[in-house]
Design an enzyme around this catalytic site. Structure first.
Site, PDB file in Angstrom:
ATOM      1  N   LYS A  87       1.005  -1.131   0.062  1.00 25.43           N
ATOM      2  CA  LYS A  87       0.010   0.011   0.025  1.00 25.43           C
ATOM      3  C   LYS A  87       0.745   1.152  -0.104  1.00 25.43           C
ATOM      4  O   LYS A  87       1.768   1.396   0.928  1.00 25.43           O
ATOM      5  CB  LYS A  87      -0.982  -0.003   1.180  1.00 25.43           C
ATOM      6  CG  LYS A  87      -2.083   0.708   0.898  1.00 25.43           C
ATOM      7  CD  LYS A  87      -3.063   0.566   2.399  1.00 25.43           C
ATOM      8  CE  LYS A  87      -4.316   1.176   2.338  1.00 25.43           C
ATOM      9  NZ  LYS A  87      -5.090   1.030   3.412  1.00 25.43           N
TER      10      LYS A  87
HETATM   11  O1  G3P Z   1      -7.844   1.914   5.487  1.00 26.43           O
HETATM   12  C1  G3P Z   1      -8.180   3.053   4.732  1.00 26.43           C
HETATM   13  C2  G3P Z   1      -9.473   3.856   5.144  1.00 26.43           C
HETATM   14  O2  G3P Z   1     -10.531   2.566   4.927  1.00 26.43           O
HETATM   15  C3  G3P Z   1      -9.597   4.418   6.536  1.00 26.43           C
HETATM   16  O3  G3P Z   1     -11.079   4.580   6.954  1.00 26.43           O
HETATM   17  O4  G3P Z   1     -12.730   5.178   8.672  1.00 26.43           O
HETATM   18  O5  G3P Z   1     -10.433   5.907   9.076  1.00 26.43           O
HETATM   19  O6  G3P Z   1     -11.478   7.040   7.198  1.00 26.43           O
HETATM   20  P1  G3P Z   1     -11.363   5.784   8.056  1.00 26.43           P
END
Ligand code: G3P
Length: 218
Positions: A87
């Site tokens: 990633k």
């Molecule tokens: O892993 C990346 C993403 O899914 C993060 O989500 O909820 O932290 O904005 P969030």
């Protein structure tokens, strides 16, 4: 549509895998820190443990932000297991590194994508996955789902092979709308996956079926 779980928690990954519908895992440095995973050896061991649970597609994020070190770190991550997808953040050196990883046969997930332009760059560099963050766009009063729609059109226009991995999914409506739009993958917390099970008519219907059965069978 593939389902990935967005967590570094081994119990949650096991639970989702046990449902039989899990296609992969995405992690990020915040999710790893939340589980208290620190130090290169522990981080490697944790990714290895995740790879032992799931069949494929374990996104492991680089910390480096310059080309040479993104390559070095990404290659080390890729060596942990064939299931690892490196990633890489959507920055200039990240795009260059994705291009190199692509040429070397290392799968990548371009993360922190918030615009169609960024997603075009990721696809042109040969990213295996692009991660547009829906919830974080909604958080700043932009339409995260609209971005998924734009990417579907753009990628289909040019037959880009990069898969749209809808990320930062906060609830089932996000997930269902992504499926309608045609996102290739959705990564979400365990609760969003298990919430898909719920409908009050299912609960009421099952209670009635069981009660009727009991009336006759005791
Ligand atoms: O892993 C990346 C993403 O899914 C993060 O989500 O909820 O932290 O904005 P969030």
């Amino acid at each position: 549509m593939k389902f990935f779980i967005d967590t570094a928690n081994l119990n949650e990954i096991k639970e989702a895998h046990g449902l039989g519908v899990l296609d992969g895992v995405t992690t990020n440095p915040s999710l790893m820190a939340k589980e208290g995973i620190k130090g290169a050896d522990n981080i490697r061991a944790h990714y290895k443990a995740i790879c032992q649970i799931v069949d494929n597609n374990v996104s492991a994020e680089v910390i480096a932000t310059d080309y040479d070190n993104i390559l070095k770190e990404g290659r080390e991550l890729a060596k942990i297991d064939d299931k690892i997808v490196v990633k890489v953040p959507m920055i200039k050196d990240g795009v260059k590194a994705i291009k190199r990883f692509s040429s070397d046969g290392i799968r990548t997930n371009c993360t922190l994508v918030f615009s169609p332009g960024q997603a075009i760059l990721a696809a042109k560099a040969g990213a295996s996955y692009v991660s547009p963050f829906i919830g974080r766009l909604d958080d700043i009063a932009q339409d995260g789902l609209e971005l998924i729609s734009q990417l579907r059109v753009i990628y289909d226009n040019y037959n880009f092979k990069t898969e749209i991995l809808a990320a930062s999914i906060r609830h089932t409506i996000h997930l269902i709308k992504c499926a309608e739009i045609g996102a290739d993958v959705a990564t979400c917390p365990l609760k969003v996956i298990t919430d898909l099970l719920n409908h009050p008519l299912t609960d009421a219907g099952l209670a009635k079926f069981l009660a009727d059965h009991k009336k006759v069978n005791g």
